[in-house]
Design a protein around this motif. Structure first.
Motif, PDB file in Angstrom:
ATOM      1  N   GLN A   8      13.425  -4.091 -75.326  1.00 13.26           N
ATOM      2  CA  GLN A   8      13.429  -3.152 -76.457  1.00 13.26           C
ATOM      3  C   GLN A   8      13.415  -3.905 -77.785  1.00 13.26           C
ATOM      4  O   GLN A   8      12.719  -3.517 -78.716  1.00 13.26           O
ATOM      5  CB  GLN A   8      14.665  -2.240 -76.374  1.00 13.26           C
ATOM      6  N   ASP A  14       8.298   2.244 -77.865  1.00  7.69           N
ATOM      7  CA  ASP A  14       9.449   2.889 -77.257  1.00  7.69           C
ATOM      8  C   ASP A  14       9.584   2.452 -75.798  1.00  7.69           C
ATOM      9  O   ASP A  14       8.656   2.622 -75.009  1.00  7.69           O
ATOM     10  CB  ASP A  14       9.274   4.408 -77.334  1.00  7.69           C
ATOM     11  N   SER A  16      11.246   3.806 -73.551  1.00  5.39           N
ATOM     12  CA  SER A  16      11.337   4.947 -72.634  1.00  5.39           C
ATOM     13  C   SER A  16      10.013   5.186 -71.906  1.00  5.39           C
ATOM     14  O   SER A  16       9.972   5.917 -70.919  1.00  5.39           O
ATOM     15  CB  SER A  16      11.793   6.213 -73.362  1.00  5.39           C
ATOM     16  N   ASN A  19      10.465   4.125 -68.340  1.00  9.39           N
ATOM     17  CA  ASN A  19      11.448   4.814 -67.509  1.00  9.39           C
ATOM     18  C   ASN A  19      10.769   5.393 -66.280  1.00  9.39           C
ATOM     19  O   ASN A  19       9.640   5.877 -66.351  1.00  9.39           O
ATOM     20  CB  ASN A  19      12.134   5.941 -68.280  1.00  9.39           C
ATOM     21  N   SER A  21      10.010   8.152 -63.641  1.00 12.55           N
ATOM     22  CA  SER A  21      10.033   9.610 -63.700  1.00 12.55           C
ATOM     23  C   SER A  21       9.149  10.167 -62.599  1.00 12.55           C
ATOM     24  O   SER A  21       8.249   9.489 -62.097  1.00 12.55           O
ATOM     25  CB  SER A  21       9.550  10.096 -65.067  1.00 12.55           C
ATOM     26  N   ALA A  92      16.647   3.107 -68.809  1.00 10.08           N
ATOM     27  CA  ALA A  92      17.263   4.354 -69.268  1.00 10.08           C
ATOM     28  C   ALA A  92      18.397   4.068 -70.251  1.00 10.08           C
ATOM     29  O   ALA A  92      18.548   4.767 -71.250  1.00 10.08           O
ATOM     30  CB  ALA A  92      17.772   5.163 -68.074  1.00 10.08           C
ATOM     31  N   SER A  95      16.815   2.749 -73.590  1.00 14.97           N
ATOM     32  CA  SER A  95      16.168   3.797 -74.383  1.00 14.97           C
ATOM     33  C   SER A  95      17.104   4.957 -74.679  1.00 14.97           C
ATOM     34  O   SER A  95      16.741   5.855 -75.439  1.00 14.97           O
ATOM     35  CB  SER A  95      14.928   4.319 -73.656  1.00 14.97           C
ATOM     36  N   SER A  97      17.843   7.409 -72.856  1.00 14.63           N
ATOM     37  CA  SER A  97      17.279   8.690 -72.417  1.00 14.63           C
ATOM     38  C   SER A  97      17.297   8.741 -70.894  1.00 14.63           C
ATOM     39  O   SER A  97      16.559   8.033 -70.227  1.00 14.63           O
ATOM     40  CB  SER A  97      15.857   8.873 -72.949  1.00 14.63           C
ATOM     41  N   HIS A 102      17.935  11.784 -62.827  1.00 18.19           N
ATOM     42  CA  HIS A 102      18.111  10.329 -62.715  1.00 18.19           C
ATOM     43  C   HIS A 102      18.888   9.958 -61.447  1.00 18.19           C
ATOM     44  O   HIS A 102      18.690   8.874 -60.888  1.00 18.19           O
ATOM     45  CB  HIS A 102      18.827   9.787 -63.956  1.00 18.19           C
TER      46      HIS A 102
END
Length: 144
Positions: A8, A14, A16, A19, A21, A92, A95, A97, A102
């Motif tokens: 980061q 970003d 995220s 991440n 998902s 996660a 970020s 988020s 999760h």
């Protein structure tokens, strides 16, 4: 978490975006089972190639890498291909988020590891070594 924070800080954009998902067509239940079976496949391969000692143990990293490749190719579209809670947790946290589901990236690998270890104990109980007796012998003679 540290790696996610370093990424980061070092790279623009970003974090995220990396991440894990679920795809739009994958339900939470499907995600749990996909993660479970992918992790079970990887853990069982590790147990059979690295934990079991044989003449070919030195080749274990190749087999484990191929198993990881197969699991990722099969699951990255559907779940993001976590197979390891740290893979999902680090980005996660970095970020800040967390998706609502999760938890599947913890429960799926846990169930997969339990499934793989149960199957490993099963094949050990029934002496899988006897399926190919003498496979590690150095002699070129077959005995009946």
């Amino acid at each position: 978490m540290c790696a996610g924070g370093i990424v980061q800080a070092m790279f623009p954009g970003d974090i995220s975006a990396v991440n894990t998902s679920l795809s739009q067509d994958t339900s939470v239940a499907q995600g749990v089972f996909i993660e479970m079976f992918m992790t079970a496949e990887l853990v069982f391969v590790v147990l059979m190639l690295a934990a079991e000692k044989s003449k070919s143990t030195f080749l274990a990293p190749i087999g484990i890498g191929l198993a990881l490749f197969v699991a990722m190719m099969g699951g990255v579209y559907f779940t993001g291909g976590s197979l390891n809670p740290a893979r999902s947790f680090g980005p996660a946290v970095a970020s800040a988020s967390f998706v609502g589901y999760h938890w599947i990236y913890w429960v799926g690998p846990l169930l997969g590891a339990l499934l793989a270890s149960a199957y490993y104990r099963f094949v050990k109980h029934f002496n899988y070594e006897q399926a190919n007796p003498g496979q590690d012998s150095s002699g070129g003679h077959f005995s009946a």
